[in-house]
Scaffold this motif. Structure first.
Motif, PDB file in Angstrom:
ATOM      1  N   GLU A  14       8.617   8.881  14.586  1.00 52.33           N
ATOM      2  CA  GLU A  14       9.834   9.648  14.847  1.00 52.33           C
ATOM      3  C   GLU A  14      10.852   8.852  15.665  1.00 52.33           C
ATOM      4  O   GLU A  14      12.058   8.980  15.464  1.00 52.33           O
ATOM      5  CB  GLU A  14       9.481  10.954  15.551  1.00 52.33           C
ATOM      6  CG  GLU A  14       8.670  11.906  14.689  1.00 52.33           C
ATOM      7  CD  GLU A  14       8.401  13.235  15.372  1.00 52.33           C
ATOM      8  OE1 GLU A  14       9.257  13.667  16.165  1.00 52.33           O
ATOM      9  OE2 GLU A  14       7.343  13.840  15.127  1.00 52.33           O
ATOM     10  N   GLN A  18      14.652   8.092  14.527  1.00 49.89           N
ATOM     11  CA  GLN A  18      15.811   8.476  15.330  1.00 49.89           C
ATOM     12  C   GLN A  18      16.758   7.300  15.530  1.00 49.89           C
ATOM     13  O   GLN A  18      17.977   7.428  15.378  1.00 49.89           O
ATOM     14  CB  GLN A  18      15.347   9.013  16.682  1.00 49.89           C
ATOM     15  CG  GLN A  18      16.476   9.449  17.605  1.00 49.89           C
ATOM     16  CD  GLN A  18      17.194  10.684  17.121  1.00 49.89           C
ATOM     17  OE1 GLN A  18      16.582  11.732  16.946  1.00 49.89           O
ATOM     18  NE2 GLN A  18      18.497  10.580  16.904  1.00 49.89           N
ATOM     19  N   ASN A  47      20.577  17.555  16.972  1.00 53.06           N
ATOM     20  CA  ASN A  47      20.022  16.215  17.120  1.00 53.06           C
ATOM     21  C   ASN A  47      19.307  15.724  15.869  1.00 53.06           C
ATOM     22  O   ASN A  47      19.116  14.526  15.689  1.00 53.06           O
ATOM     23  CB  ASN A  47      19.049  16.182  18.298  1.00 53.06           C
ATOM     24  CG  ASN A  47      19.730  16.417  19.625  1.00 53.06           C
ATOM     25  OD1 ASN A  47      20.893  16.030  19.816  1.00 53.06           O
ATOM     26  ND2 ASN A  47      19.037  17.066  20.550  1.00 53.06           N
ATOM     27  N   ASP A  48      18.894  16.639  15.020  1.00 53.83           N
ATOM     28  CA  ASP A  48      18.169  16.269  13.809  1.00 53.83           C
ATOM     29  C   ASP A  48      19.051  16.242  12.570  1.00 53.83           C
ATOM     30  O   ASP A  48      18.574  15.967  11.471  1.00 53.83           O
ATOM     31  CB  ASP A  48      17.014  17.249  13.566  1.00 53.83           C
ATOM     32  CG  ASP A  48      15.939  17.120  14.633  1.00 53.83           C
ATOM     33  OD1 ASP A  48      15.919  16.094  15.330  1.00 53.83           O
ATOM     34  OD2 ASP A  48      15.134  18.059  14.769  1.00 53.83           O
ATOM     35  N   LEU A  68      16.637  14.474  10.015  1.00 52.13           N
ATOM     36  CA  LEU A  68      15.390  13.864  10.459  1.00 52.13           C
ATOM     37  C   LEU A  68      14.257  14.839  10.187  1.00 52.13           C
ATOM     38  O   LEU A  68      14.299  15.983  10.614  1.00 52.13           O
ATOM     39  CB  LEU A  68      15.438  13.560  11.958  1.00 52.13           C
ATOM     40  CG  LEU A  68      16.171  12.300  12.402  1.00 52.13           C
ATOM     41  CD1 LEU A  68      16.241  12.259  13.912  1.00 52.13           C
ATOM     42  CD2 LEU A  68      15.479  11.060  11.874  1.00 52.13           C
TER      43      LEU A  68
END
Length: 214
Positions: A14, A18, A47-48, A68
């Motif tokens: 992850e 990112q 944020n994703d 994400l």
């Protein structure tokens, strides 16, 4: 048959995903792909999610949405931007995917595993182990007018569904795939609609049975 293409970048973890997502955003700094900093309120986890304005030649302006998903970076949708059109058609969607892949992803994500699914596919390639059962049902004596009326034809339908689940191909076959395939078999709209209703109902029944009896 034609489908909406999938574009996915596979990362090791992850944290790597990112960091790569940020690099992709930085690379979208000019037409035809421009990073849009303000996230729409319909996306709860900002944020994703990343939004990219796509202004590909001869295609209505669109908003390409990246997400994400654990170790992956996925294009999850492409929608019209600022009412440029009512919707992005399948061929337009796929052309934007290919342009984004060639101009941004392949340059920023060199060395990473990248999935860009073909736009053209066949039912045989989608459900290879269950296709013959589907074909036999779709060409049964009662099809397409009465494909669910006669007992033997109904048994062919059930045999197809059973094979689909036994071969673990049920998650691969969406209603849209079956609908498109039946259209190519020259079925009328009302018969296709009946088949889709059966598929969605009967598949859910089998899923419920499997969950509670395994």
């Amino acid at each position: 048959m034609k489908r909406f293409k999938q574009l996915i970048v596979h990362c090791q973890d992850e944290q790597q995903a990112q960091a790569l997502m940020e690099k992709i955003g930085a690379a979208c700094n000019k037409s035809p792909f421009l990073f849009k900093e303000k996230i729409a309120k319909r996306f709860p986890n900002e944020n994703d999610i990343m939004q990219i304005i796509a202004t590909v030649k001869n295609i209505p302006n669109a908003l390409l949405i990246l997400m994400l998903d654990k170790n992956d970076i996925k294009v999850i949708n492409i929608i019209p931007y600022q009412k440029s059109t009512f919707r992005i058609e399948k061929d337009q969607y796929n052309e934007i995917i290919d342009a984004f892949d060639a101009q941004i992803i392949r340059k920023v994500c060199d060395g990473y595993s990248i999935t860009n699914t073909p736009a053209e596919y066949t039912m045989e390639s989608l459900i290879p182990h269950s296709y013959q059962a589907l074909y036999q049902w779709a060409n049964c004596p009662g099809a397409p007018d009465e494909a669910f009326i006669h007992q033997l034809d109904l048994e062919r339908w059930f045999e197809f569904l059973i094979q689909l689940f036994e071969n673990k191909e049920n998650e691969k076959l969406l209603s849209e795939d079956l609908e498109q395939w039946l259209e190519e078999q020259k079925w009328k709209y009302e018969h296709i609609e009946e088949a889709i209703l059966h598929y969605e109902h009967d598949a859910r029944l089998i899923e419920y049975y499997e969950r509670h009896h395994n």
